[in-house]
Design an enzyme around this catalytic site. Structure first.
Site, mmCIF file in Angstrom:
data_model
loop_
_atom_site.group_PDB
_atom_site.id
_atom_site.type_symbol
_atom_site.label_atom_id
_atom_site.label_comp_id
_atom_site.label_asym_id
_atom_site.label_seq_id
_atom_site.Cartn_x
_atom_site.Cartn_y
_atom_site.Cartn_z
ATOM 1 N N HIS A 268 8.040 -6.276 -0.829
ATOM 2 C CA HIS A 268 6.692 -6.472 -0.315
ATOM 3 C C HIS A 268 6.523 -5.818 1.053
ATOM 4 O O HIS A 268 5.428 -5.362 1.399
ATOM 5 C CB HIS A 268 6.354 -7.957 -0.258
ATOM 6 C CG HIS A 268 6.027 -8.542 -1.598
ATOM 7 N ND1 HIS A 268 6.021 -9.896 -1.847
ATOM 8 C CD2 HIS A 268 5.711 -7.941 -2.778
ATOM 9 C CE1 HIS A 268 5.706 -10.108 -3.113
ATOM 10 N NE2 HIS A 268 5.528 -8.938 -3.701
ATOM 11 N N HIS A 398 3.451 -0.573 -11.819
ATOM 12 C CA HIS A 398 4.166 -0.117 -10.627
ATOM 13 C C HIS A 398 4.750 1.281 -10.825
ATOM 14 O O HIS A 398 4.620 2.158 -9.950
ATOM 15 C CB HIS A 398 5.288 -1.095 -10.276
ATOM 16 C CG HIS A 398 4.832 -2.336 -9.595
ATOM 17 N ND1 HIS A 398 4.404 -2.363 -8.286
ATOM 18 C CD2 HIS A 398 4.744 -3.620 -10.039
ATOM 19 C CE1 HIS A 398 4.073 -3.594 -7.947
ATOM 20 N NE2 HIS A 398 4.265 -4.381 -8.990
#
Length: 437
Positions: A268, A398
């Site tokens: 993240h 992703h």
């Protein structure tokens, strides 16, 4: 004089490789389209796994991915995007209370117990933005509805960031606040701004105050992350109380939770690094955003990459940087690649280009499944495929974005950039805002 080695990400041949990988991923996920609407959770061969039911976040990410496929001109993408979109405008939508259910059980029953999450609704916003820009039927209508739901129930204008979860009837908000939902909100807010700006007024009249209002929301949330990065030495707290006070011990007994793990999540930090640069490219030069992007990147690499002696990023670390969950997740490498490309574009520093090349090499060696398709979603600490956190290969979101972001400017967002024809042969042909360099 010794010649300086070429930067791989600038080479036309590398762009051709990225394009081939992009199309390979799109082909893998094509079987996710469900006849009754929605996108299936895929197993390791790309076969729908009905035991997972129909998940809103998977369906929304598939709508987004295959809307991008439409904008790329990949045959077959429209059918997949439209099937996923059908569920977002149909059976995943809560016609009684508004918003979207978390999922449908395998028998088609809505999951009301999970409530209404910002994470899901941010992805619906992203899906609607991409579908609208790709000209998919119902995309603009979904965008207007999703924007209204998000602003009514999730966006907290006083805080400048979103509420995380409501009950199914939108009668009670949970006290928990989360950075993961905030992160995907920033991605979606920027996408909504681009969609609103491009669409004719008749398609999206005054949605959420217009493009500038959506960008301002994204910037406010991004600046909060700048503060966190400074206060916590680049390790971002993920979990907060209702007043946004960090709860650093949250989920200490569930360190490998797929959405709310204990500790710092290097992946993240990398994802935020790139998003801060996307925000900066949208609103104008902001050295605080750029500096925080570098800080987050460097901390994530120092803590996460090969932290236990083997290649790959560990999933989580403790607050002193000690590795906790040593599984390697495919999404972390995808976000690392995108962040490195963004920082190289923004700074021109060769070290980011070198990291970018090294991580694509790692992905080719360990993650790209040339036999079964797509990428292994999880590896163990020895880089062997594993399923402790992520069974199967649920979706291509992703990995697909990792093949596109390095070939596009930092702004606008993906769907608008593809619609505008900004997927150029060399990423140095435009500046960060898509204008000639």
């Amino acid at each position: 004089m010794t010649a300086v080695p070429a930067v791989p990400r600038q080479l036309p041949a590398h762009h051709a490789w990225l394009d081939a990988e992009c199309r390979r991923l799109i082909a893998f996920g094509a079987r996710s389209a469900l006849p009754d609407g929605g996108a299936a959770y895929l197993d390791t061969t790309g076969t729908p796994d009905p035991t997972h039911g129909v998940l809103t976040w998977i369906t929304a990410r598939t709508t987004h991915a295959y809307s991008l496929g439409v904008l790329l001109g990949v045959p077959g993408s429209a059918a997949v995007a439209d099937a996923a979109l059908k569920a977002l405008t149909g059976r995943l939508r809560d016609a009684e209370h508004g918003g979207w259910f978390h999922a449908l059980a395998p028998d088609g029953t809505p999951d009301r117990a999970a409530g209404k999450s910002c994470y899901n609704h941010a992805f619906v916003l992203l899906a609607a933005s991409s579908a609208a820009l790709a000209g998919r039927p119902g995309g603009a209508t979904l965008l207007a509805e999703a924007a209204d739901v998000y602003l009514t129930w999730f966006w907290d204008d006083d805080a400048g960031r979103p509420v995380d979860t409501w009950d199914a009837g939108f009668t009670r908000a949970d006290d928990y606040r989360g950075l993961n939902a905030t992160m995907h909100s920033v991605e979606a807010l920027l996408a909504v701004a681009d969609a609103v700006e491009v669409l004719d007024a008749s398609d999206a009249p005054g949605v959420g105050g217009g493009a500038s209002a959506w960008r301002d929301r994204a910037a406010r949330a991004a600046r909060f992350v700048v503060e966190l990065a400074t206060a916590h030495d680049g390790r971002l707290p993920e979990h907060f109380g209702p007043d946004w006070t960090p709860v650093l011990g949250f989920n200490r007994n569930q360190p490998d939770d797929p959405f709310k793990p204990y500790g710092a999540t290097p992946g993240h930090g990398l994802e935020w690094s790139r998003l801060l640069l996307n925000v900066e490219a949208t609103i104008g030069t902001d050295e605080a955003l750029a500096a925080a992007a570098v800080r987050l990147f460097d901390r994530a690499v120092d803590d996460g990459w090969a932290a236990d002696g083997a290649e790959g990023f560990v999933y989580t670390t403790d607050w002193d940087g000690t590795p906790l969950v040593r599984q390697r997740m495919h999404w972390v490498v995808a976000e690392a690649i995108a962040a490195a490309a963004a920082l190289h574009r923004r700074t021109g520093e060769r070290r980011f280009a070198d990291s970018y090349a090294a991580w694509w090499d790692y992905a080719e060696r360990h993650l790209l499944d040339r036999t079964g398709g797509s990428w292994w979603h999880e590896l163990d600490p020895h880089n062997i495929p594993a399923t402790t956190v992520w069974p199967g290969k649920p979706d291509v979101y992703h990995a697909l974005q990792a093949t596109l972001l390095p070939r596009l400017p930092l702004a606008p967002t993906l769907a608008r950039a593809l619609r505008a024809g900004l997927l150029v042969s060399s990423p140095e042909g435009t500046d960060g805002r898509g204008q000639p360099a």
